[in-house]
Design a protein around this motif. Structure first.
Motif, PDB file in Angstrom:
ATOM      1  N   UNK A 127       0.831  -1.212   0.000  1.00 27.22           N
ATOM      2  CA  UNK A 127       0.000   0.000   0.000  1.00 27.22           C
ATOM      3  C   UNK A 127       0.863   1.258   0.000  1.00 27.22           C
ATOM      4  N   UNK A 128       1.993   1.220   0.697  1.00 27.78           N
ATOM      5  CA  UNK A 128       2.898   2.370   0.694  1.00 27.78           C
ATOM      6  C   UNK A 128       3.512   2.578  -0.690  1.00 27.78           C
ATOM      7  N   UNK A 129       3.924   1.485  -1.329  1.00 24.33           N
ATOM      8  CA  UNK A 129       4.493   1.602  -2.680  1.00 24.33           C
ATOM      9  C   UNK A 129       3.441   2.111  -3.659  1.00 24.33           C
ATOM     10  N   UNK A 130       2.209   1.635  -3.484  1.00 19.82           N
ATOM     11  CA  UNK A 130       1.132   2.088  -4.365  1.00 19.82           C
ATOM     12  C   UNK A 130       0.852   3.570  -4.149  1.00 19.82           C
ATOM     13  N   UNK A 131       0.854   4.002  -2.879  1.00 16.91           N
ATOM     14  CA  UNK A 131       0.634   5.420  -2.589  1.00 16.91           C
ATOM     15  C   UNK A 131       1.739   6.274  -3.203  1.00 16.91           C
ATOM     16  N   UNK A 132       2.976   5.825  -3.073  1.00 22.64           N
ATOM     17  CA  UNK A 132       4.088   6.586  -3.654  1.00 22.64           C
ATOM     18  C   UNK A 132       3.965   6.663  -5.167  1.00 22.64           C
ATOM     19  N   UNK A 133       3.595   5.545  -5.800  1.00 21.69           N
ATOM     20  CA  UNK A 133       3.451   5.523  -7.256  1.00 21.69           C
ATOM     21  C   UNK A 133       2.308   6.423  -7.713  1.00 21.69           C
ATOM     22  N   UNK A 134       1.171   6.331  -6.995  1.00 19.25           N
ATOM     23  CA  UNK A 134       0.018   7.137  -7.380  1.00 19.25           C
ATOM     24  C   UNK A 134       0.249   8.619  -7.107  1.00 19.25           C
ATOM     25  N   UNK A 135       1.012   8.923  -6.063  1.00 21.33           N
ATOM     26  CA  UNK A 135       1.333  10.322  -5.783  1.00 21.33           C
ATOM     27  C   UNK A 135       2.201  10.905  -6.892  1.00 21.33           C
ATOM     28  N   UNK A 136       3.176  10.110  -7.351  1.00 17.09           N
ATOM     29  CA  UNK A 136       4.022  10.566  -8.459  1.00 17.09           C
ATOM     30  C   UNK A 136       3.200  10.752  -9.728  1.00 17.09           C
ATOM     31  N   UNK A 166       0.031  11.446  -9.837  1.00 19.33           N
ATOM     32  CA  UNK A 166      -0.843  12.615  -9.648  1.00 19.33           C
ATOM     33  C   UNK A 166      -0.085  13.917  -9.921  1.00 19.33           C
ATOM     34  N   UNK A 167       1.153  13.974  -9.436  1.00 14.28           N
ATOM     35  CA  UNK A 167       1.962  15.174  -9.686  1.00 14.28           C
ATOM     36  C   UNK A 167       2.197  15.369 -11.182  1.00 14.28           C
ATOM     37  N   UNK A 168       2.442  14.262 -11.888  1.00 14.56           N
ATOM     38  CA  UNK A 168       2.646  14.350 -13.326  1.00 14.56           C
ATOM     39  C   UNK A 168       1.365  14.810 -14.021  1.00 14.56           C
ATOM     40  N   UNK A 169       0.230  14.275 -13.553  1.00 12.41           N
ATOM     41  CA  UNK A 169      -1.051  14.679 -14.140  1.00 12.41           C
ATOM     42  C   UNK A 169      -1.343  16.143 -13.837  1.00 12.41           C
ATOM     43  N   UNK A 170      -0.958  16.583 -12.646  1.00 10.72           N
ATOM     44  CA  UNK A 170      -1.152  17.989 -12.281  1.00 10.72           C
ATOM     45  C   UNK A 170      -0.378  18.905 -13.226  1.00 10.72           C
ATOM     46  N   UNK A 171       0.861  18.547 -13.543  1.00 13.27           N
ATOM     47  CA  UNK A 171       1.652  19.344 -14.475  1.00 13.27           C
ATOM     48  C   UNK A 171       1.038  19.321 -15.872  1.00 13.27           C
ATOM     49  N   UNK A 172       0.540  18.158 -16.288  1.00 13.24           N
ATOM     50  CA  UNK A 172      -0.101  18.052 -17.600  1.00 13.24           C
ATOM     51  C   UNK A 172      -1.363  18.922 -17.634  1.00 13.24           C
ATOM     52  N   UNK A 173      -2.072  18.930 -16.498  1.00 17.07           N
ATOM     53  CA  UNK A 173      -3.288  19.752 -16.443  1.00 17.07           C
ATOM     54  C   UNK A 173      -2.941  21.232 -16.502  1.00 17.07           C
ATOM     55  N   UNK A 183      -9.496  12.047 -11.229  1.00 18.92           N
ATOM     56  CA  UNK A 183      -9.357  10.580 -11.190  1.00 18.92           C
ATOM     57  C   UNK A 183      -8.012  10.184 -10.579  1.00 18.92           C
ATOM     58  N   UNK A 184      -6.984  10.898 -10.942  1.00 22.31           N
ATOM     59  CA  UNK A 184      -5.664  10.626 -10.367  1.00 22.31           C
ATOM     60  C   UNK A 184      -5.652  10.924  -8.878  1.00 22.31           C
ATOM     61  N   UNK A 185      -6.318  12.004  -8.464  1.00 17.15           N
ATOM     62  CA  UNK A 185      -6.397  12.329  -7.042  1.00 17.15           C
ATOM     63  C   UNK A 185      -7.160  11.262  -6.275  1.00 17.15           C
ATOM     64  N   UNK A 186      -8.181  10.711  -6.907  1.00 22.43           N
ATOM     65  CA  UNK A 186      -8.963   9.652  -6.257  1.00 22.43           C
ATOM     66  C   UNK A 186      -8.096   8.434  -5.947  1.00 22.43           C
ATOM     67  N   UNK A 187      -7.245   8.079  -6.877  1.00 21.33           N
ATOM     68  CA  UNK A 187      -6.378   6.920  -6.639  1.00 21.33           C
ATOM     69  C   UNK A 187      -5.399   7.185  -5.496  1.00 21.33           C
ATOM     70  N   UNK A 188      -4.932   8.422  -5.389  1.00 21.47           N
ATOM     71  CA  UNK A 188      -4.012   8.768  -4.300  1.00 21.47           C
ATOM     72  C   UNK A 188      -4.713   8.637  -2.956  1.00 21.47           C
ATOM     73  N   UNK A 189      -5.893   9.196  -2.838  1.00 20.72           N
ATOM     74  CA  UNK A 189      -6.606   9.158  -1.561  1.00 20.72           C
ATOM     75  C   UNK A 189      -7.024   7.730  -1.204  1.00 20.72           C
ATOM     76  N   UNK A 190      -7.385   6.962  -2.208  1.00 19.10           N
ATOM     77  CA  UNK A 190      -7.738   5.553  -1.940  1.00 19.10           C
ATOM     78  C   UNK A 190      -6.528   4.788  -1.435  1.00 19.10           C
ATOM     79  N   UNK A 191      -5.377   5.051  -2.027  1.00 22.29           N
ATOM     80  CA  UNK A 191      -4.151   4.387  -1.579  1.00 22.29           C
ATOM     81  C   UNK A 191      -3.787   4.811  -0.163  1.00 22.29           C
ATOM     82  N   UNK A 192      -4.034   6.072   0.183  1.00 24.41           N
ATOM     83  CA  UNK A 192      -3.736   6.543   1.530  1.00 24.41           C
ATOM     84  C   UNK A 192      -4.658   5.855   2.554  1.00 24.41           C
TER      85      UNK A 192
END
Length: 358
Positions: free
Chosen positions: A74-83, A85-92, A104-113
């Protein structure tokens, strides 16, 4: 009668006492046998509890190891999803991603947390349970950080059942031996209840010293000895004795049923453990292949999204499938290890010949 008051003194010192019952009809012998079998039954109950405790500790240890794996995942998934999300934020921010994709990317981060915090709590509870079973806090260096490699389960002595193991070994299970001892005690109790119909003869003897003068109490010739035989004939106790015998026989029948149930339970538990063992190896292989395939699918969907060929929803679906497959793989590996613990328990602590003498 002189009509005058007199004062006399009698002194006695009892130095020994003994009482015996002539066991003409086996009542005392049956009671002795009942007491012995009851004691041995209690000893088998202690062994059963000991084996169960070993299995509980091993299972709690493995469960903690599996939850540590899930926490790491779960920690590895959170780290991956956070990265991601940051990439998606820059793209946005550059206008290359929509607001829906960002959320959608933010949702995956919060679910992983949420998942990570859940397993943090679960690991803490597992440690508390293991400490309770052991009886004291366990140093961190003795706690598992992850499940052992699957190869350990295959190489473990519990993974290999010797050919030609006889079902007679189930008679060594302490719960079966306990039921057997209890049944023997019930049979002995019937013997004692039947013997109660016959007369019992008690012999009582005392030896000591007596004298009318305290100064002569222990002088030569002051010795005393009495012998009192007593016979008890149960003429008027027939109803009570009959009722006691009926109760003893009914108790014996109950213990017979419990003994049969113990044997049936033993065969069912061993059969269930063997069936699960046969399927677990194949399930583990299939789950490992599924996890590898899901990981490949996730990587491909990520590449397609980066190239603009697929939507971010495809990436989310692949990521959820991979996470689910990884969790199932950990659970299956845990079942592989706990099955060996279960088999150890249902075989009464192993499958080797018991050289103890009855």
């Amino acid at each position: 009668m002189t009509g005058t008051p007199t004062t006399s003194h009698t002194y006695s010192a009892t130095l020994g006492f003994s009482s015996y019952e002539l066991d003409l009809f086996g009542r005392v012998r049956s009671l002795n046998e009942q007491a012995l079998e009851t004691y041995l039954s209690t000893e088998e109950a202690r062994r059963s509890t000991h084996i169960s405790l070993i299995a509980e500790v091993a299972t709690a240890y493995l469960t903690l190891a599996a939850d540590q794996d899930l926490l790491t995942l779960s920690r590895e998934t959170l780290a991956s999803q956070s990265a991601s999300y940051k990439l998606t934020q820059r793209r946005f921010d550059l206008g290359l991603a929509t607001a829906l994709t960002l959320r959608q990317a933010q949702t995956t981060v919060e679910s992983a947390r949420v998942e990570m915090e859940t397993y943090v709590s679960q690991v803490a509870q597992d440690r508390n349970l293991l400490g309770m079973l052991v009886g004291h806090d366990i140093p961190d260096e003795l706690l598992p950080s992850a499940l052992p490699p699957t190869s350990n389960a295959d190489a473990n002595v519990l993974a290999h059942i010797p050919a030609g193991v006889s079902s007679d070994l189930l008679q060594q299970r302490p719960d079966i031996l306990e039921a057997e001892r209890t049944l023997r005690a019930a049979n002995a109790n019937i013997g004692a209840a039947r013997a109660a119909f016959f007369p019992s003869i008690s012999l009582t003897a005392t030896a000591g010293s007596s004298s009318a003068s305290l100064s002569n109490l222990f002088k030569s010739g002051s010795g005393s000895w009495t012998f009192i035989p007593q016979i008890s004939i149960p003429i008027f106790d027939g109803g009570a004795n009959r009722a006691n015998l009926d109760v003893a026989e009914i108790s014996r029948d109950i213990n017979v049923a419990q003994y049969e149930k113990s044997i049936q339970t033993a065969f069912r538990e061993v059969s269930d453990a063997l069936i699960e063992r046969e399927t677990l190896v194949r399930r583990l292989q299939a789950q490992e292949a599924l996890t590898d395939a899901t990981a490949q699918s996730y990587r491909l969907s990520t590449v397609r999204y980066d190239r603009g060929v697929a939507s971010y929803l495809d990436v989310l679906d692949s990521q959820r499938s991979l996470y689910s497959a990884q969790k199932t793989l950990i659970a299956t590996r845990l079942s592989r290890f706990t099955n060996q613990v279960t088999f150890y328990k249902v075989m009464g602590g192993g499958w080797y010949e018991d050289t103890r003498q009855d």
